[in-house]
Structure formats: structure tokens, C-alpha cells
Design a protein around this motif. Structure first.
Motif, mmCIF file in Angstrom:
data_model
loop_
_atom_site.group_PDB
_atom_site.id
_atom_site.type_symbol
_atom_site.label_atom_id
_atom_site.label_comp_id
_atom_site.label_asym_id
_atom_site.label_seq_id
_atom_site.Cartn_x
_atom_site.Cartn_y
_atom_site.Cartn_z
ATOM 1 N N VAL A 185 -27.436 17.627 4.802
ATOM 2 C CA VAL A 185 -27.663 18.393 3.220
ATOM 3 C C VAL A 185 -27.947 17.393 2.363
ATOM 4 O O VAL A 185 -28.825 17.430 1.338
ATOM 5 N N GLU A 186 -26.981 16.090 2.400
ATOM 6 C CA GLU A 186 -27.211 15.091 1.382
ATOM 7 C C GLU A 186 -28.716 14.455 1.530
ATOM 8 O O GLU A 186 -29.235 14.219 0.619
ATOM 9 N N GLU A 188 -31.379 16.302 2.424
ATOM 10 C CA GLU A 188 -32.116 17.239 2.065
ATOM 11 C C GLU A 188 -31.987 17.247 0.340
ATOM 12 O O GLU A 188 -33.124 17.247 -0.369
ATOM 13 N N LEU A 189 -30.958 17.132 0.011
ATOM 14 C CA LEU A 189 -30.802 16.846 -1.563
ATOM 15 C C LEU A 189 -31.618 15.727 -2.038
ATOM 16 O O LEU A 189 -32.273 15.887 -3.194
ATOM 17 N N LEU A 211 -19.713 23.510 -0.147
ATOM 18 C CA LEU A 211 -20.481 23.324 1.018
ATOM 19 C C LEU A 211 -19.418 23.037 2.462
ATOM 20 O O LEU A 211 -19.460 23.797 3.429
ATOM 21 N N ILE A 249 -31.443 24.041 2.595
ATOM 22 C CA ILE A 249 -30.107 23.567 3.071
ATOM 23 C C ILE A 249 -29.636 24.854 4.057
ATOM 24 O O ILE A 249 -28.928 24.793 5.001
ATOM 25 N N TYR A 250 -30.040 25.953 3.431
ATOM 26 C CA TYR A 250 -29.481 27.237 4.212
ATOM 27 C C TYR A 250 -30.236 27.202 5.827
ATOM 28 O O TYR A 250 -29.507 27.304 6.634
#
Length: 278
Positions: A185-186, A188-189, A211, A249-250
Motif C-alpha cells: 500500500v505504501e 502504491e501511495l 488500513l 489499494i482496494y
């Protein structure tokens, strides 16, 4: 009697009671000229906040660094009263997210730059949460001497909706999977231009807390199954960039945990991400 673990200021201390339970106690001058290991007489204590877990303690101390004590205590008291009145079990992180939200709104109201969200009305699907939020707005307006607008009922209701829970998850349960998902996730961010900084640190941390709890819920097969179609359409049209990032993220979470996420969970993600993009 309370034994001091850490003096936070002259009026507040992190303590341990005779049963070994940790709490934050408050009272005028109760820590003056005292140090770690000293005792505080219960009759001098005006307020007590029980800290049931290590996480509770860390959350409180983190908030105290960034948020005035009066805002923090008013919000904590408000949550405790509403949870007790409505018999509404909540996850621990509600204290973090809602306190942070209350302080942000409070500052905007004082500066005169508050903007309404115009969220869709979903009160019929969440009667209890909206009743709690309505009382929360009334209590905050009274205690903080600033009129919180009716628009805040919907916003605060979302906090109660998102934080509802009556279960516990072991700290070690599937920890590697959780860490892996958070790392992805990080990434992706970061690829979307969102990185933690001194300016966005609080909001970024709130997203990661959200999260973490989301992953914990998914690992125990618990997620919000109520359809939020109206809300989803709202965030998709009004927050297109946040929605795109939230969708990515999903997808990561679904793939890594091999689970079908509810659409409601995507809405919550988008709302958190939008705050970072502002």
C-alpha cells in the motif's frame, strides 16, 4: 493509589493502579514536584482515562503531542459517554480518528474557513450511528463553546460506522501478511505521489491505522456489508483522484488477502486518501 509511570505535565500523568492497569489521570497540580514512581492520591484526581491496551496508551500519547488537552479530554469523554449510552462497541482507533477530526474542525471554525461536505443522506441505514453523531455535535458545541454545524452529523456518523466492532484480533495473527499488504500500500501511495512528510504526517498515520484495522477485520472475516451506493457515487464523482488511488489499494488488498472486499470499504479508503490530497 496511582503510581506515576510518566509525568506528562503538572496536571496529567500516565499511571498504574494497584491492579497494574494503566491509565491517564488528570487533576490540578497532581504531578507538581513528583517524579516517576511517586504516588498520587485518588482524591486529588479529577478525571481518569483507562488505557486497556498498549495501543491505547500509544494513541493517547501521540494525540497529546499534537492536540490540546482540552480537545482531547472532551472528545474522549464524549466517545465514552455515547458508547456506554448506546451500547455501541467500537474499535480503539476511533479515539484517534475522531479526536483528530474534532480538532481539525474546531480550528477551521475558529478561523472561519469551514466548508460543508454535502455528503449524501444515509441516516436510514445507520440510525444508531447518526443518533450518536447528532448528540456528539451537540456535546462538542456546548463543551468547546463553538457551534459545530449540522453538516458534522454526517461526517461524525461515518467515524462511528467505520469504527464499529465487537471483536479482538491477536497482535501476532497473520502478522506477516499484514506487514506485506501495508508495504504494498505504501508503494502504491508513493507511486501516486503521496509520501509521508512533516506536513501530512498525522493524516498519513491515520490512514495507516485505518488500513491496519481493516486488514485485521478481513483476517477475521468481518467487514461492513451494508451497501453505500449513494456514498460511492459521491466520492467517485467528487474525489476522482482519491477514488483512483483507493481503487488501486482496494485491488492490492483483495489480491494479497484473496478476499472480496465490500464496496463500503472502498468508500472509507477514498475518504482517508482525499484528506491527504487536500
Amino acid at each position: 493509589m496511582f503510581r506515576i509511570i510518566q509525568a506528562l505535565n503538572n496536571n496529567v500523568a500516565l499511571v498504574k493502579n494497584e491492579q497494574g492497569q494503566q491509565a491517564v489521570v488528570m487533576g490540578l497540580g497532581i504531578v507538581f514536584q513528583k517524579k516517576k514512581g511517586d504516588l498520587i492520591v485518588p482524591s486529588k484526581v479529577e478525571k481518569i482515562f483507562s488505557l486497556r491496551t498498549e495501543e491505547s496508551k500509544e494513541n493517547f500519547l501521540t494525540l497529546l503531542k499534537n492536540i490540546p488537552l482540552d480537545i482531547l479530554t472532551v472528545t474522549y469523554n464524549m466517545i465514552d459517554q455515547l458508547v456506554d449510552k448506546y451500547h455501541f462497541p467500537v474499535q480503539e482507533y476511533l479515539y484517534v480518528t475522531l479526536t483528530d477530526h474534532v480538532y481539525s474542525v474546531y480550528q477551521k471554525l475558529l478561523k472561519g474557513n469551514y466548508q460543508e461536505s454535502h455528503l449524501p443522506d444515509i441516516s436510514d441505514a445507520y440510525e444508531t450511528e447518526f443518533a450518536m453523531a447528532k448528540e456528539a455535535v451537540e456535546m462538542l458545541s456546548q463543551k468547546l463553546s463553538v457551534v459545530f454545524p449540522d453538516d458534522e452529523v454526517g461526517r461524525m456518523a461515518l467515524h462511528f460506522i467505520n469504527a464499529k466492532g465487537d471483536y479482538e484480533v491477536s497482535e501476532n495473527k497473520q502478522e506477516n501478511a499484514r506487514k506485506r499488504v501495508l508495504e504494498l500500500v505504501e508503494e502504491e501511495l508513493s507511486s501516486s505521489g503521496i509520501k509521508r512528510s512533516a506536513e501530512n504526517g498525522n493524516l498519513y498515520d491515520r490512514l495507516m491505522i485505518h488500513l491496519t484495522y481493516l486488514i485485521n477485520r478481513l483476517q477475521t472475516n468481518q467487514q461492513d456489508e451494508t451497501s453505500l451506493i449513494n456514498m460511492e457515487e459521491f466520492v467517485k464523482s467528487d474525489y476522482p483522484q482519491a477514488y483512483q488511488i483507493g481503487q488501486a489499494i482496494y485491488d492490492v488488498i483483495e489480491k494479497e488477502l484473496d478476499i472480496d472486499l465490500s464496496r463500503s470499504e472502498r468508500v472509507y479508503l477514498v475518504i482517508h486518501i482525499q484528506r491527504l490530497l487536500k
